[in-house]
Design a protein around this motif. Structure first.
Motif, short mmCIF file in Angstrom:
data_model
loop_
_atom_site.label_atom_id
_atom_site.label_comp_id
_atom_site.label_asym_id
_atom_site.label_seq_id
_atom_site.Cartn_x
_atom_site.Cartn_y
_atom_site.Cartn_z
N ASN A 56 -1.33 -0.21 2.04
CA ASN A 56 -1.31 -1.53 2.69
C ASN A 56 -1.97 -1.51 4.06
O ASN A 56 -1.83 -2.45 4.83
CB ASN A 56 0.14 -2.04 2.81
CG ASN A 56 0.99 -1.20 3.75
OD1 ASN A 56 0.57 -0.12 4.19
ND2 ASN A 56 2.18 -1.67 4.06
N PRO A 61 -7.21 1.28 3.49
CA PRO A 61 -6.19 1.48 2.46
C PRO A 61 -6.48 2.68 1.57
O PRO A 61 -7.55 2.77 0.97
CB PRO A 61 -6.23 0.16 1.67
CG PRO A 61 -7.56 -0.43 1.98
CD PRO A 61 -7.89 -0.01 3.38
N PRO B 121 0.21 -3.00 9.62
CA PRO B 121 0.04 -3.76 8.38
C PRO B 121 1.02 -4.94 8.31
O PRO B 121 1.99 -5.00 9.07
CB PRO B 121 0.39 -2.73 7.31
CG PRO B 121 1.38 -1.83 7.97
CD PRO B 121 1.00 -1.78 9.44
#
Lengths: 310, 259
Positions: A56, A61, B121
């Motif tokens: 994520n 990623p 994130p």
């Protein structure tokens, strides 16, 4: 290495050179053993990225990871006879692995991957000069630097300015350069380490490696940084102001170059500069094809280490 | 064990460096290949990592908060969601701890882009992620500087294209960097009009010691340690917000602009 093996490996690896290499190499590739191939693998600014980025992560990623890099390196070693694996510094700092273990695992993994040598980046001072010294026993490869004077520090005598490697009769001299510490690293960490102006030192050492040591290839492992807007010394400037250096393997600015930058140096010859981003996301691979007369051709790949399809 | 590796041959070329001739052949290829491999070395590496990872995960996998947004680490932007978040929360946490002895409160927080080391994130934010964002052991400090030094600070901010600042100040810079002397006159007038004599800036001890060439912090009127590391301030903020049932939300509010 025989030509047959070379072609086979090119096809196998999707190298994209199988047809391509016939053009520049056709004049000599047909003769047996008419060139020696030296494969340079390089990383920089890995910053304790032992594990791949999580899936994520907004920017990277699933990329990187030491265990994957180890496989890739092992694969290349199985295909190539003359491999040199180098790191341009800032091995430390960036994940909790450094906060908890101080770089022990980083050095152990690099030893496992059989790194040949590394230079010292500014973040390698993050646990102080004592922090580097304490971790050195975990590395089975040498650290090189020519422009830090460690004489008044605990590292005295433990860092060499350069190393010479001989691969299949080709003599390769590698020296290290580090960035100015003042303003980047706190004095209490680098202590009595003295930063010396790198251009003069680079010229002196490259000259020595060329004439006295008779090296066929001269490589600078640099943590100076690729380029700056200011007049700070960078790899681009270093290349222009020096001679005898074939290749600068850079770091510090986390610059990801898709191909080598070619600079006309002080003696109007080519010096190449390469750098592969950071965090072990990429492994750089530069192959020298060295002819009998010591002239050479070069091919380059910037290999991305990734766990999912594009 | 099966490890999938995919690596991209982004670039493949042949240079000819014989003599000083230009390359006779150069080509960019874009081939990717996949290796399925369980070679002894990779297993060896995994085995080497395992005990370190287990100990580390036990501590670092704690989820501190949920983030509603991505906070990418971005270069060359006057303000970023990530920089705004960290500068704002640093001021928030510091104000809870810092009790001024002279009744002057902190004016604003200034950090540096280079010091924020990774992106955050969307989703779960772990303690480990905050260690990646702020791996250094830097302490929060309050630096009291003269108005002359404050002008140097603003000039630096202008010249550098922006660094993380807290949102209670905003700077609208002209595109071209004005002459330092010119800015000095301009700001001196503003400071005099408002009777401002000195500034209190929250920053890290790294920057206060002149890191990133922030030389305006050197030889200050006063430097005081807040008593918390920047990383611990981030962790504390995440935990507090989570306790209140909040998520991390990104914000860009034009606190630094270049017209």
């Amino acid at each position: 290495m025989s030509r047959r093996k070379f072609i086979k490996q090119s096809l196998l690896s999707g190298f994209g050179l199988a047809s391509l290499n016939l053009i520049p190499f056709s004049s000599f590739a047909a003769k047996k053993k008419s060139y020696t191939k030296i494969t340079i693998l390089h990383t920089n600014d890995v910053h304790s990225h032992i594990e791949p980025f999580p899936d994520n992560d907004p920017k990277y990623p699933g990329m990187g990871g030491a265990a994957r890099r180890a496989v890739l390196i092992k694969q290349i070693r199985s295909e190539e006879e003359n491999v040199l694996l180098l790191d341009a510094g800032d091995i430390f700092q960036g994940t909790p692995y450094f906060n908890m273990y101080g770089g022990e695992l980083d050095f152990k993994l690099m030893s496992l991957m059989q790194y040949d040598c590394a230079t010292i980046g500014n973040h390698d001072f993050d646990n102080g000069i004592d922090g580097i010294t304490k971790m050195l026993p975990h590395a089975n490869f040498p650290f090189i630097n020519a422009n830090y004077d460690f004489n008044d520090t605990i590292l005295k005598g433990k860092i060499e300015p350069y190393k010479i490697f001989i691969k299949d009769g080709v003599k390769i001299g590698i020296f290290g350069l580090g960035v100015e510490l003042d303003g980047l690293v706190e004095k209490k960490l680098y202590k009595e380490t003295k930063y010396l102006e790198p251009v003069g030192i680079a010229n002196k050492i490259a000259e020595k490696l060329k004439t006295k040591e008779q090296c066929d290839l001269i490589i600078c492992l640099s943590h100076l940084g690729y380029q700056y807007k200011s007049d700070k010394i960078s790899d681009l400037k270093l290349a222009k102001k020096t001679k005898n250096i074939d290749l600068i393997i850079g770091g510090h600015t986390h610059t990801s170059l898709e191909k080598p930058t070619k600079i006309r140096n002080l003696s109007h010859k080519n010096t190449l500069i390469i750098q592969v981003g950071w965090a072990g996301i990429n492994l750089g691979r530069l192959d020298f094809y060295i002819l009998k007369d010591k002239n050479y051709s070069v091919s380059y790949q910037n290999l991305r280490i990734q766990n999912k399809s594009f | 064990m099966r490890i999938n590796i995919k690596y991209l041959f982004v670039f493949s070329l042949v240079f000819n460096l014989i003599g000083c001739q230009p390359p006779i052949y150069e080509k960019t290829a874009n081939n990717s290949i996949q290796i399925n491999s369980g070679t002894p070395e990779s297993v060896e590496a995994m085995l080497m990592i395992q005990p370190y990872k287990e100990k580390l995960d036990a501590e670092m996998n704690e989820v501190l908060i949920i983030s509603a947004d991505e906070f990418p680490k971005e270069r060359g932007k006057p303000e970023t969601k990530l920089g705004n978040l960290v500068a704002d929360l640093s001021l928030d946490i510091a104000n809870k701890i810092y009790k001024p002895t002279d009744n002057q409160f902190i004016d604003f927080c200034l950090l540096n882009n280079g010091g924020l080391r990774t992106s955050l994130p969307k989703g779960e934010i772990t303690r480990g992620k905050i260690f990646e964002l702020m791996p250094f052991e830097n302490e929060l400090v309050v630096v009291t500087i003269s108005k002359t030094k404050a002008i140097e600070l603003i000039h630096y901010l202008h010249k550098s294209g922006g660094h993380p600042i807290s949102g209670d100040f905003s700077f609208d810079f002209k595109k071209e960097v004005t002459d330092y002397k010119e800015s000095k006159e301009e700001f001196n007038k503003i400071f005099n009009d408002y009777d401002i004599k000195q500034f209190k800036i929250l920053t890290s001890d790294y920057l206060a010691n002149g890191g990133d060439k922030m030389n305006f912090f050197l030889n200050p009127i006063k430097i005081e340690f807040v008593g918390i590391k920047l990383r611990d301030a981030i962790i504390q903020y995440c935990k507090e917000q989570n306790k209140k049932g909040k998520q991390l939300v990104g914000k860009l509010d034009g606190r630094i602009t270049f017209e």
